[in-house]
Design a protein around this motif. Structure first.
Motif, PDB file in Angstrom:
ATOM      1  N   GLY A 191       5.503  -0.203   7.975  1.00 44.25           N
ATOM      2  CA  GLY A 191       4.765  -1.367   8.450  1.00 44.25           C
ATOM      3  C   GLY A 191       4.415  -2.249   7.266  1.00 44.25           C
ATOM      4  N   ARG A 192       3.495  -3.170   7.494  1.00 44.31           N
ATOM      5  CA  ARG A 192       3.099  -4.087   6.426  1.00 44.31           C
ATOM      6  C   ARG A 192       2.412  -3.342   5.294  1.00 44.31           C
ATOM      7  N   MET A 193       2.610  -3.865   4.104  1.00 40.58           N
ATOM      8  CA  MET A 193       1.927  -3.313   2.933  1.00 40.58           C
ATOM      9  C   MET A 193       1.768  -4.417   1.906  1.00 40.58           C
ATOM     10  N   ALA A 194       0.889  -4.186   0.969  1.00 38.32           N
ATOM     11  CA  ALA A 194       0.643  -5.166  -0.091  1.00 38.32           C
ATOM     12  C   ALA A 194       0.528  -4.444  -1.427  1.00 38.32           C
ATOM     13  N   THR A 195       1.017  -5.101  -2.467  1.00 40.10           N
ATOM     14  CA  THR A 195       0.827  -4.587  -3.823  1.00 40.10           C
ATOM     15  C   THR A 195      -0.616  -4.885  -4.205  1.00 40.10           C
ATOM     16  N   VAL A 196      -1.366  -3.863  -4.596  1.00 37.11           N
ATOM     17  CA  VAL A 196      -2.776  -4.089  -4.928  1.00 37.11           C
ATOM     18  C   VAL A 196      -3.110  -3.815  -6.385  1.00 37.11           C
ATOM     19  N   ALA A 197      -2.239  -3.108  -7.085  1.00 32.48           N
ATOM     20  CA  ALA A 197      -2.547  -2.812  -8.490  1.00 32.48           C
ATOM     21  C   ALA A 197      -1.286  -2.499  -9.275  1.00 32.48           C
ATOM     22  N   VAL A 198      -1.334  -2.873 -10.524  1.00 33.22           N
ATOM     23  CA  VAL A 198      -0.328  -2.461 -11.491  1.00 33.22           C
ATOM     24  C   VAL A 198      -1.135  -1.829 -12.622  1.00 33.22           C
ATOM     25  N   LYS A 199      -1.077  -0.512 -12.700  1.00 24.78           N
ATOM     26  CA  LYS A 199      -1.891   0.214 -13.672  1.00 24.78           C
ATOM     27  C   LYS A 199      -1.436  -0.061 -15.093  1.00 24.78           C
ATOM     28  N   GLU A 200      -0.130  -0.044 -15.299  1.00 21.71           N
ATOM     29  CA  GLU A 200       0.402  -0.337 -16.622  1.00 21.71           C
ATOM     30  C   GLU A 200       1.799  -0.908 -16.481  1.00 21.71           C
ATOM     31  N   PHE A 201       2.158  -1.724 -17.441  1.00 21.77           N
ATOM     32  CA  PHE A 201       3.495  -2.311 -17.464  1.00 21.77           C
ATOM     33  C   PHE A 201       3.886  -2.367 -18.925  1.00 21.77           C
TER      34      PHE A 201
END
Length: 139
Positions: free
Chosen positions: A62-72
């Motif tokens: 179903g629908r989802m959203a990116t909520v965090a990027v801990k590290e890049f």
């Protein structure tokens, strides 16, 4: 040793992971470059977000959203024409969220099979309902 690997000597040649799933392959083009002729970091980040969403989409359904990027972490520049391979694995599944690790390897179009790790990231996706509110993940 190729010119690219010589330039990448601090990190050296790499082997793609066998404990992660190959979720995306893409070749960046000239329109994706910055003023130095390297691929924009933001372009790579967008591809990582797409790659990172593949496994959670299977689970969330179903629908989802990116909520965090801990590290890049950017380890090496990406060049036009490199073949980028994106590998992902689930790090954690919570009540409403899934955290995944993504690793990206490049190989020269002319020297396929010689890999160099270019970036890695940890991202969290949240299952959302029709109103954009978090919803429970069915397990």
């Amino acid at each position: 040793m190729s010119e690219k690997q010589s330039a990448a000597a601090p990190h050296g040649p790499a082997t793609p992971p066998t404990d992660q799933e190959l979720v995306l392959k893409v070749i960046p083009m000239p329109a994706d470059t910055n003023g130095n002729g390297d691929i924009f970091g933001g372009w790579v980040m967008a591809q990582v977000d797409l790659a990172g969403s593949v496994i959670p989409a299977r689970i969330i359904r179903g629908r989802m959203a990116t909520v965090a990027v801990k590290e890049f972490i950017f380890k090496q520049p990406v060049r036009v024409g490199d073949i980028l391979s994106f590998y992902s694995s689930v790090n954690r599944i919570g009540n409403t969220s899934i955290t995944v690790d993504v690793e990206v390897y490049s190989e020269s179009f002319r020297a396929q099979g010689e890999y160099c790790k270019v970036t890695q990231a940890t991202l969290t996706y949240v299952a959302i309902d029709e109103n954009g509110k978090p919803r429970a993940i069915r397990k």
